[in-house]
Write a protein that holds these residues in place. Structure first.
Motif: not given
Length: 190
Positions: A101-124
């Protein structure tokens, strides 16, 4: 002279952080609120983890399936099928069913806020694709084709997991996962 890090305390805090994020989400994570919820202080979280971003990264790393452990021993299509099924079970009924569930939230956040969450999501995403792609390479696939096969498997299972979390349709998503695994592993045999 700074005091030495208490690794047991750090591990316990990380466990509590993961539990909190599984139940309350990642999107509005505030260190102050998080600290209060788990019975510590913001200062202690910063002492042990350095920053909000580092804490989130470590919580995700601590809670995801170990794709290397699942796929490094794969040397044939039967092993790939078995590892992929184990990954699906870990994501849906095993110890990973909460952290996913955390991962799915992170991926959604990265789509709308790539500056804050993009690198972490890409690494995940990469920590899952890399070991699975390596298994495809061991089965004789060129690296680009192996990464495509691993992407299909990881993204497909993750999408089915999200579907299952939303619809609670276990039978349909299990059947779809079996079909996806069969097709993805069948493609590996070609």
């Amino acid at each position: 002279m700074p005091r030495p890090v208490n690794f047991e305390k750090r591990a316990e805090l990380l466990k509590q952080v993961v539990h909190h994020l599984q139940h309350h989400g990642v999107a509005q994570m505030s260190l102050s609120t998080l600290a209060e919820s788990i019975g510590t202080t913001k200062r202690m979280l910063l002492y042990y983890f350095g920053s909000r971003e580092n804490l989130l990264a470590q919580a995700l790393a601590a809670s995801r399936p170990d794709a290397h452990a699942m796929f490094d021993g794969v040397h044939d299509t039967g092993g790939l099928r078995k590892a992929a099924q184990a990954l699906w079970e870990a994501m849906t009924v095993g110890e990973q069913s909460g952290p996913v569930r955390m991962l799915l939230q992170l991926l959604s956040l990265a789509a709308t806020d790539p500056e804050q969450y993009g690198d972490l999501a890409a690494d995940s995403v990469e920590v899952m694709i890399g070991p699975i792609a390596a298994a495809y390479v061991r089965l004789g696939h060129p690296p680009q084709q192996a990464r495509a096969g691993a992407t299909l498997l990881v993204s497909g299972l993750r999408g089915l997991c999200q579907d299952r979390l939303v619809t609670h349709d276990v039978a349909r998503t299990d059947a779809a996962a079996r079909r996806l695994i069969r097709d993805a592993v069948g493609a590996a045999a070609d």
